[in-house]
Design a protein around this motif. Sequence first.
Motif, mmCIF file in Angstrom:
data_model
loop_
_atom_site.group_PDB
_atom_site.id
_atom_site.type_symbol
_atom_site.label_atom_id
_atom_site.label_comp_id
_atom_site.label_asym_id
_atom_site.label_seq_id
_atom_site.Cartn_x
_atom_site.Cartn_y
_atom_site.Cartn_z
ATOM 1 N N UNK B 42 60.886 -88.525 -9.583
ATOM 2 C CA UNK B 42 61.292 -88.283 -10.977
ATOM 3 C C UNK B 42 62.425 -89.194 -11.402
ATOM 4 N N UNK B 43 63.404 -89.338 -10.525
ATOM 5 C CA UNK B 43 64.571 -90.135 -10.915
ATOM 6 C C UNK B 43 64.185 -91.616 -11.024
ATOM 7 N N UNK B 44 63.271 -92.047 -10.179
ATOM 8 C CA UNK B 44 62.839 -93.456 -10.269
ATOM 9 C C UNK B 44 62.044 -93.689 -11.546
ATOM 10 N N UNK B 45 61.232 -92.699 -11.897
ATOM 11 C CA UNK B 45 60.485 -92.808 -13.152
ATOM 12 C C UNK B 45 61.455 -92.821 -14.337
ATOM 13 N N UNK B 46 62.511 -91.991 -14.179
ATOM 14 C CA UNK B 46 63.552 -91.953 -15.219
ATOM 15 C C UNK B 46 64.181 -93.329 -15.414
ATOM 16 N N UNK B 47 64.484 -93.991 -14.299
ATOM 17 C CA UNK B 47 65.074 -95.336 -14.374
ATOM 18 C C UNK B 47 64.106 -96.278 -15.095
ATOM 19 N N UNK B 48 62.831 -96.185 -14.739
ATOM 20 C CA UNK B 48 61.829 -97.069 -15.355
ATOM 21 C C UNK B 48 61.702 -96.801 -16.856
ATOM 22 N N UNK B 49 61.732 -95.507 -17.244
ATOM 23 C CA UNK B 49 61.629 -95.148 -18.667
ATOM 24 C C UNK B 49 62.804 -95.706 -19.471
ATOM 25 N N UNK B 50 63.988 -95.547 -18.901
ATOM 26 C CA UNK B 50 65.171 -96.044 -19.600
ATOM 27 C C UNK B 50 65.095 -97.571 -19.727
ATOM 28 N N UNK B 51 64.625 -98.211 -18.657
ATOM 29 C CA UNK B 51 64.508 -99.680 -18.690
ATOM 30 C C UNK B 51 63.520 -100.120 -19.771
ATOM 31 N N UNK B 52 62.421 -99.379 -19.897
ATOM 32 C CA UNK B 52 61.428 -99.703 -20.926
ATOM 33 C C UNK B 52 62.047 -99.597 -22.317
ATOM 34 N N UNK B 53 62.771 -98.510 -22.544
ATOM 35 C CA UNK B 53 63.445 -98.321 -23.830
ATOM 36 C C UNK B 53 64.434 -99.440 -24.093
ATOM 37 N N UNK B 54 65.163 -99.785 -23.052
ATOM 38 C CA UNK B 54 66.186 -100.824 -23.206
ATOM 39 C C UNK B 54 65.526 -102.150 -23.593
ATOM 40 N N UNK B 55 64.389 -102.438 -22.955
ATOM 41 C CA UNK B 55 63.707 -103.700 -23.273
ATOM 42 C C UNK B 55 63.181 -103.698 -24.700
ATOM 43 N N UNK B 56 62.709 -102.543 -25.130
ATOM 44 C CA UNK B 56 62.198 -102.444 -26.495
ATOM 45 C C UNK B 56 63.322 -102.696 -27.501
ATOM 46 N N UNK B 57 64.466 -102.073 -27.232
ATOM 47 C CA UNK B 57 65.622 -102.279 -28.115
ATOM 48 C C UNK B 57 66.027 -103.756 -28.105
ATOM 49 N N UNK B 58 65.912 -104.366 -26.932
ATOM 50 C CA UNK B 58 66.276 -105.780 -26.814
ATOM 51 C C UNK B 58 65.365 -106.640 -27.701
ATOM 52 N N UNK B 59 64.066 -106.352 -27.659
ATOM 53 C CA UNK B 59 63.111 -107.103 -28.491
ATOM 54 C C UNK B 59 63.435 -106.928 -29.968
ATOM 55 N N UNK B 60 63.760 -105.680 -30.335
ATOM 56 C CA UNK B 60 64.087 -105.420 -31.736
ATOM 57 C C UNK B 60 65.359 -106.131 -32.149
ATOM 58 N N UNK B 61 66.310 -106.176 -31.220
ATOM 59 C CA UNK B 61 67.547 -106.886 -31.538
ATOM 60 C C UNK B 61 67.248 -108.356 -31.806
ATOM 61 N N UNK B 62 66.356 -108.934 -30.998
ATOM 62 C CA UNK B 62 65.974 -110.338 -31.213
ATOM 63 C C UNK B 62 65.319 -110.533 -32.575
ATOM 64 N N UNK B 63 64.391 -109.625 -32.928
ATOM 65 C CA UNK B 63 63.713 -109.735 -34.226
ATOM 66 C C UNK B 63 64.713 -109.620 -35.362
ATOM 67 N N UNK B 64 65.614 -108.637 -35.240
ATOM 68 C CA UNK B 64 66.608 -108.452 -36.304
ATOM 69 C C UNK B 64 67.524 -109.669 -36.412
ATOM 70 N N UNK B 65 67.898 -110.215 -35.243
ATOM 71 C CA UNK B 65 68.779 -111.388 -35.250
ATOM 72 C C UNK B 65 68.097 -112.546 -35.992
#
Lengths: 92, 265
Positions: B42-65
């Motif tokens: 569960x905790x490893x999946x949690x890490x992966x989920x957070x990483x996915x969210x973080x990457x998505x936010x990163x992509x959006x930050x690039x688009x907004x920039x």
Amino acid sequence: MIVRILGEGQYELDEAEAAQLAPLDLELDAAVDRDDESAFRTTLGNAVRLVRSVGTPLPPDELAASDLILPSLDASVDEVRKLLAEDGIHLG
Amino acid sequence: MSVMKRVSLIFRAKANKALDRMEDPRETLDYSYQQQVEMLTRVRRGVADVATSRKRVELQMNSLQKEVTRRENQARDALGKGREDLARAALQNKASLQGQLNDLQGQYAQLQDQEEKLTLASQRLQAKVDAFRTKKETIKATYTAAEAQTRINEAFSGISEEMGDIGLAIQRAEDKTAQMQARAGAIDELLASGALEDHVGGQQDQIQAELDAIGAGSDIDRELAQMKGELSANAPRQIEANANGGSGAAETTQAAEQPQAGDGS
């Protein structure tokens, strides 16, 4: 004495170090009772920093229950209430 | 009683309750170990989920920039064309995008923090689970059920507390990720709606449309001037060519009329 900071792990404190923590623990308690969010956060921050700085991190492969457990640094009064109401903890 | 003491007692009470449900204390060991391994997953999946969210936010930050930069260029372009009104509109738009970008940057930092904490938590749990497995085998091999009890209690309450802590950490990370996803969804929609980006055939942003119109207008003027120049240079030769052969007659008539039409407009 073993103290856990939730989300961070366990620390070992000797008696003198634990004595420094005691007044903060009381302040924390009062802040929760008064529902004083800002006092709670300040005291929690001080307590967490104290444990981190004076305590010795317990080896991760040590299986010991803690004597005291501190909420995580960014916890709110509300979260602590939930912890105390026993409905916030599931041991798996 | 103090908050810290009460929280620790609650963790302990939960562990004891779980222990009491077991008939044979040694059975507890295997059951608990199984739960620990599940918790690790569960905790490893949690890490992966957070990483996915973080990457998505990163992509959006690039688009907004990119959008922020584009608005800035539009403003400069508009000023160059003497359209301060459009430049102002572009900068206003830029300011609101910049606000969203700043907001995302804050969220990105929070996600990074969660990811780091969960990663450390999973390493701690791994170490404790390994220790528990060793202890479990020793206890099972060496002690009778009655003797094993105390040792099992110690090991069990230690690992239970860790599991409870990690369960809370995962819960916090999930809450954070859910909040983030709701916001990310809204920004994705905004990015896709054409409000921020040009789409061929889609709704084009108004500032760009006006700037393009100014650009297109001057392009047309330039093209017209060029055509006029070509025509006046070619006209005498075309008339000569026409005098020499019949097939070019229609073309020559058109060519001769065009400068007049151009002059009239």
